[in-house]
Motif scaffolding. Structure first.
Motif, PDB file in Angstrom:
ATOM      1  N   UNK A 106      34.703  59.149  19.485  1.00 25.96           N
ATOM      2  CA  UNK A 106      33.929  58.106  18.803  1.00 25.96           C
ATOM      3  C   UNK A 106      34.010  58.275  17.291  1.00 25.96           C
ATOM      4  N   UNK A 148      31.640  58.745  11.825  1.00 23.86           N
ATOM      5  CA  UNK A 148      30.743  59.839  12.205  1.00 23.86           C
ATOM      6  C   UNK A 148      30.206  59.601  13.608  1.00 23.86           C
ATOM      7  N   UNK A 149      30.061  60.682  14.354  1.00 30.30           N
ATOM      8  CA  UNK A 149      29.368  60.599  15.640  1.00 30.30           C
ATOM      9  C   UNK A 149      28.558  61.877  15.833  1.00 30.30           C
ATOM     10  N   UNK A 150      27.368  61.704  16.378  1.00 33.75           N
ATOM     11  CA  UNK A 150      26.492  62.848  16.616  1.00 33.75           C
ATOM     12  C   UNK A 150      25.833  62.748  17.970  1.00 33.75           C
ATOM     13  N   UNK A 151      25.472  63.886  18.500  1.00 33.57           N
ATOM     14  CA  UNK A 151      24.815  63.869  19.815  1.00 33.57           C
ATOM     15  C   UNK A 151      23.902  65.086  19.985  1.00 33.57           C
ATOM     16  N   UNK A 204      30.658  54.448   9.554  1.00 31.89           N
ATOM     17  CA  UNK A 204      30.139  54.071  10.871  1.00 31.89           C
ATOM     18  C   UNK A 204      29.528  55.301  11.515  1.00 31.89           C
ATOM     19  N   UNK A 205      28.360  55.120  12.081  1.00 31.93           N
ATOM     20  CA  UNK A 205      27.682  56.236  12.734  1.00 31.93           C
ATOM     21  C   UNK A 205      27.423  55.854  14.189  1.00 31.93           C
ATOM     22  N   UNK A 206      27.763  56.744  15.089  1.00 38.06           N
ATOM     23  CA  UNK A 206      27.346  56.585  16.488  1.00 38.06           C
ATOM     24  C   UNK A 206      26.521  57.804  16.850  1.00 38.06           C
ATOM     25  N   UNK A 207      25.388  57.580  17.482  1.00 41.21           N
ATOM     26  CA  UNK A 207      24.538  58.716  17.878  1.00 41.21           C
ATOM     27  C   UNK A 207      24.019  58.512  19.292  1.00 41.21           C
ATOM     28  N   UNK A 208      23.894  59.618  20.008  1.00 40.38           N
ATOM     29  CA  UNK A 208      23.280  59.566  21.338  1.00 40.38           C
ATOM     30  C   UNK A 208      22.262  60.702  21.452  1.00 40.38           C
ATOM     31  N   UNK A 235      32.370  47.204  17.072  1.00 37.69           N
ATOM     32  CA  UNK A 235      32.663  47.428  15.654  1.00 37.69           C
ATOM     33  C   UNK A 235      33.656  46.386  15.143  1.00 37.69           C
ATOM     34  N   UNK A 245      37.463  57.069  16.256  1.00 39.61           N
ATOM     35  CA  UNK A 245      37.639  55.611  16.352  1.00 39.61           C
ATOM     36  C   UNK A 245      36.754  54.881  15.338  1.00 39.61           C
ATOM     37  N   UNK A 246      35.585  55.443  15.029  1.00 41.26           N
ATOM     38  CA  UNK A 246      34.740  54.813  14.006  1.00 41.26           C
ATOM     39  C   UNK A 246      35.458  54.791  12.652  1.00 41.26           C
ATOM     40  N   UNK A 247      36.173  55.872  12.342  1.00 43.58           N
ATOM     41  CA  UNK A 247      36.909  55.914  11.068  1.00 43.58           C
ATOM     42  C   UNK A 247      38.112  54.963  11.108  1.00 43.58           C
ATOM     43  N   UNK A 298      23.326  65.982  13.834  1.00 41.39           N
ATOM     44  CA  UNK A 298      23.714  64.638  14.254  1.00 41.39           C
ATOM     45  C   UNK A 298      23.337  63.574  13.225  1.00 41.39           C
ATOM     46  N   UNK A 299      23.068  64.002  11.997  1.00 45.59           N
ATOM     47  CA  UNK A 299      22.896  63.084  10.866  1.00 45.59           C
ATOM     48  C   UNK A 299      24.104  63.213   9.944  1.00 45.59           C
ATOM     49  N   UNK A 300      24.490  62.113   9.333  1.00 56.25           N
ATOM     50  CA  UNK A 300      25.613  62.169   8.387  1.00 56.25           C
ATOM     51  C   UNK A 300      25.111  62.726   7.047  1.00 56.25           C
TER      52      UNK A 300
END
Lengths: 479, 441
Positions: A80, A63-66, B41-45, B116, A83-85, A351-353
């Motif tokens: 992102x 997951x990615x959030x912005x 996995x979580x990425x946040x900005x 990671x 690649x996280x997965x 941007x929350x899972x």
């Protein structure tokens, strides 16, 4: 923005991934806070944009959030999430699965009676100032506040199964509080309780009737200073809607979130005493206890067309005639349990899972009014308005204190008691329920602040509830 | 930083206003694991600006995500049309005016340093370490990186960078769910000793394979792990924040200079402690230095911020309780446990809530490893227990303090997942009140 979301889905469809969903939210909120009769905070958080991308690839979620919606940032967020997965799959022993979903294209735009974001700010301030001023003046009231929050969120959800749904909702919450002191101890009262969020706009604030209840809570807080405590070791308790909503929330709602069964929330929110083998046979409560999750009821804050992975809104029995029959599930946990997904995967912002969350989690009404229930109680207490709450890691052992209680003798309310505190073990407590009030007492109470997940999310959700009676409850716990 | 300069220019443009800005650039890489595998996995900005505008004693606050100067300017103009209509806050005097600065050090971005892949490599090792006991690992491994700019009309123009790491690893018995916890928190990953961490987790896991028993409600002699005494003190902090005086909720009201706890209890708030996550400024932008809280049992200082310092006419000190340190005592942990005939070792606490803040009465539960001590030895695992206690009584009941202390990381969890730490030893407490058993582990 729909085009942006659609373009991202198209980009993701070109990747070799199992499933993806994309959410966009545009959220507005406004807060008004008067303390001791004075305006201490008036503020807003408007057009708060967020984008979230969830990927299932190589058997692992990423997951990615912005909140930065430039092209560069969005491209980086897509990369992102993927690649996280993919990197995460190196440490994934059991691949996560996701069943095919029927695609849905739909829209739900809620319209409040009085849109708080279009109303004159001065009017809203004057309205609250009048109430705040009612709370000061009595020398025994040493602290008071009135707090109101308005919220609006527009959301677009799309997934690689072909679903594209947008929605607009309005929620509002308000609370007033007084603290009285005699120099030795202090006692508080609030209105309308901690479950004070509702679907709607400014009409919600009017319906809660702050002004009409101001004198009452001042009087009760002062009377509590000299009130006795519960003396009995055990007593029959009738619990009012405001607090029973929290009892339901903590001891059934969270306990029946399926992600807890599999340990997905152990590190922060905790586990549950519920195990998969209990479904269909475990006695969770008495025959009077019927509990369901219902994201199809537009009256509550948990209404949706689809949840945040595309499962259509659903009404699902969780406890039927006292027997545990189902769980609140995601696609993944439903497959593990062998049940149909219950449409409970929700995230606070894009941007929350998404996590398994209560939506409209309800105790079904029984029969009769609150007055009838009190009248049929020979000896006990009617308690309400949460003061403190605590429940263990497995949602089994809880202890609650309410602000106020009323002694019941021979079917009549007598004197008040301070800080009634009771303790119980979840299934034993619900097994002690011998009556739930009927439709005439059933209403939605809700919160903006159900905390879960890491990073933590505060969820808006509702509880349909009617007062209920519980027999022979341990109620004499002191620090 | 260009936007920081623009914030200073906006302050100068409105001499009739008092403006306060907090501009944050934040990112996180957040790994959650369960059943000895990745959950997700979580990425946040995010980039956000919080603004408060005062015109005299009237104020309005707003937040904006990733704003430009033009958007901010337009918003200020909107506020100026409204602000005269608002009621005053008579208690407001002025914004923070402490212009003193720290070195405002650059810091390594641990999101880049602890990748990671690196996290996975470490977790694989921990997973293998507990596997022989039929335990699996569950938890979180987080790195944040945040740059905070604080700018106001009184000339504040400060920057604080932080990049904390937080690793919380629970080992859970796959048969009965007995759980133990090991955690690391800090900003310098070179200080993270993977082998020690694995050894401690394994040691706790072995202890958790013992028989599980229940205990009756009652008063017990307990050894509280550093995490526990740290958590109790963090809850007590509510009474130390000066705002609690104004809301009539402080246990310490009228007690400055008074003996409140035993002689062996000394607690400071030390944001520069070398073993802790460090902070330069408090939320107002006041420089944040070491402040004594309890000295040999005597209550010394509240945490006094700008607003309530003015309102209550108390000298502000910049402290905010983000780095509590309890002085060590003179006894080994093994000796402390040996001195307990029959009691409990409590590893961690869960879901505490006040019954009465001013009286410090609280209820909560034990979690992640509660053990029975018999004849000076840890012998069995105990089901999680509920306590209903006054924190002040727990601290008053401290009879012995370990001669060593440990860094305990903790998180605010919400918002930007703020990560803090405390430095605490084990303590022995007499007369700890267990009010019920949960019947589960």
């Amino acid at each position: 923005m729909k085009k942006l979301v659609y373009d991202i889905i198209n980009k993701l469809n070109a990747q070799n991934i199992t499933y993806a969903d994309v959410r966009f939210t545009d959220s507005d909120s406004q807060q008004i806070y008067f303390e001791k009769g004075k305006l201490k905070y008036f503020g807003s958080d408007m057009d708060s944009l967020a984008l979230g991308i969830r990927i299932l690839a190589d058997g692992c979620w990423g997951f990615a959030g912005t909140s930065i919606l430039t092209k560069t940032s969005i491209d980086k967020t897509i990369k992102k999430a993927i690649s996280n997965a993919r990197t995460g799959s190196k440490f994934r022993r059991e691949p996560a699965s996701f069943a095919k979903l029927k695609p849905i294209q739909d829209s739900y735009l809620f319209k409040p009676v009085e849109d708080p974001f279009l109303m004159d700010d001065k009017y809203k301030i004057d309205y609250h100032e009048k109430i705040a001023r009612k709370l000061v003046g009595n020398e025994k009231v040493v602290y008071s506040y009135v707090y109101t929050e308005f919220y609006r969120q527009y959301k677009i959800f799309a997934n690689t199964e072909g679903t594209m749904v947008d929605s607009l909702v309005y929620d509002s919450m308000t609370k007033m509080y007084v603290l009285a002191s005699n120099g030795k101890e202090s006692m508080c009262r609030n209105w309308p309780g901690d479950m004070n969020g509702r679907r709607g706009g400014f009409e919600v604030i009017r319906e809660i009737k702050l002004e009409e209840n101001a004198d009452r809570i001042i009087e009760e807080a002062i009377k509590l200073l000299d009130a006795p405590r519960i003396k009995e070791e055990r007593a029959d308790l009738i619990i009012g809607n405001s607090h029973l909503a929290l009892q339901l929330h903590e001891s059934v709602g969270h306990a029946t979130e399926a992600d807890r069964i599999y340990g997905k929330e152990i590190s922060y929110a905790g586990k549950t005493f519920v195990k998969p083998a209990m479904l269909g046979n475990f006695k969770y409560g008495s025959d009077f206890v019927n509990i369901f999750s219902d994201s199809t009821n537009k009256g509550g804050m948990g209404y949706h067309l689809v949840d945040d992975e595309g499962t259509p809104g659903a009404k699902v029995d969780i406890v039927k005639n006292g027997i545990l029959v189902d769980q609140q599930t995601s696609q993944e946990t439903a497959a593990l349990l062998g049940v149909k997904p219950s449409s409970n995967m929700m995230a606070s912002y894009a941007d929350d899972i998404p996590l398994i969350r209560m939506t409209n989690f309800c105790l079904a009404p029984g029969k009769g009014s609150l007055a009838d229930l009190i009248k049929s109680t020979e000896n006990g207490y009617y308690i309400d308005f949460t003061k403190t709450w605590s429940i263990d890691d497995n949602r089994n052992n809880f202890q609650f204190t309410t602000e106020i209680g009323w002694k019941i003798e021979n079917g009549e309310l007598k004197h008040i008691v301070k800080e009634p505190t009771y303790f119980g073990i979840t299934p034993e407590f619900w097994a002690a329920c011998d009556g739930v009030c009927g439709e005439e007492e059933w209403e939605f109470h809700g919160t903006f602040h159900c905390g879960k997940g890491e990073p933590g999310q505060s969820m808006h959700l509702s509880h349909g509830i009617a007062p209920a009676r519980f027999k022979n409850i341990v109620c004499n716990v002191k620090a | 930083m260009q936007f920081q300069k623009e914030l200073v220019q906006i302050c100068e443009k409105y001499p009739q206003l008092k403006l306060n800005f907090q501009y944050k650039i934040w990112e996180t890489d957040f790994l959650r694991f369960y059943q000895s595998q990745i959950n997700y996995n979580i990425s946040k900005t995010s980039i956000s600006l919080s603004t408060t505008i005062y015109k005299g004693k009237k104020s309005y606050s707003f937040s904006l995500k990733d704003p430009t100067k033009e958007i901010l300017q337009n918003k200020i103009n909107d506020v100026l049309e409204l602000i005269d209509q608002l009621p005053e806050d008579p208690d407001f005097v002025d914004l923070e005016d402490d212009l003193s600065k720290t070195g405002e050090k650059e810091k390594t971005n641990n999101i880049e340093k602890v990748t990671l892949d690196k996290k996975i490599e470490i977790l694989e090792e921990f997973s293998k370490a507990v596997e022989p006991y039929d335990f699996k690992i569950y938890g979180t491994f987080i790195c944040n990186y945040r740059t905070l700019y604080i700018v106001n009309s009184n000339g504040l123009d400060k920057r604080e960078i932080s990049s904390p790491i937080y690793l919380e690893c629970k080992a859970v018995n796959q048969n009965n769910e007995v759980t133990v916890l090991e955690a690391y928190g800090g900003e310098n990953f070179d200080n993270f000793n993977k082998d020690n961490f694995a050894a401690n987790l394994t040691k706790k896991t072995k202890a958790a394979t013992a028989e599980v028993v229940d205990v009756e409600a009652g008063e017990y002699e307990v050894v509280l792990a550093p995490r526990c005494i740290g958590e109790y003190l963090m809850y007590l902090e509510g009474s130390i924040h000066v705002q609690s005086l104004d809301t009539k909720q402080s246990y310490f009201e009228g007690k400055v200079g008074e003996k409140v706890f035993p002689d062996n209890v000394t607690i400071t708030d030390d944001p520069n402690h070398p073993e802790l996550i460090n902070f330069d400024y408090n939320g107002d932008g006041h420089i944040y230095n070491k402040v004594p809280i309890i000295e040999k049992g005597v209550f010394k200082n509240f945490f006094v911020n700008n607003y309530y310092g003015h309102k209550l006419k108390m000298k502000k000190n910049g402290a905010d309780g983000s780095a509590l340190v309890m002085d060590t005592g003179d006894i080994d942990l093994s000796e402390m446990i040996r001195s307990v005939k029959k009691g409990l070792y409590i590893s961690s606490l869960h879901y505490m809530n006040f019954i009465n803040r001013r009286e410090t009465s609280i209820t909560g539960l034990t979690r992640d490893g509660t053990f029975l001590i018999e004849d000076g030895k840890i012998t069995k695992v105990v089901n999680n227990l509920r306590f209903t206690e006054k924190i002040s009584d727990i601290v008053k009941g401290i009879t012995e303090i370990e001669n060593k202390s440990y860094t305990i990381p903790y998180s605010s969890n919400y918002g930007e997942f703020g990560i803090y730490s405390a430095r605490m030893p084990h303590v022995k407490v007499n007369g700890f009140k267990i009010s019920s058993s949960t019947k589960t582990v």
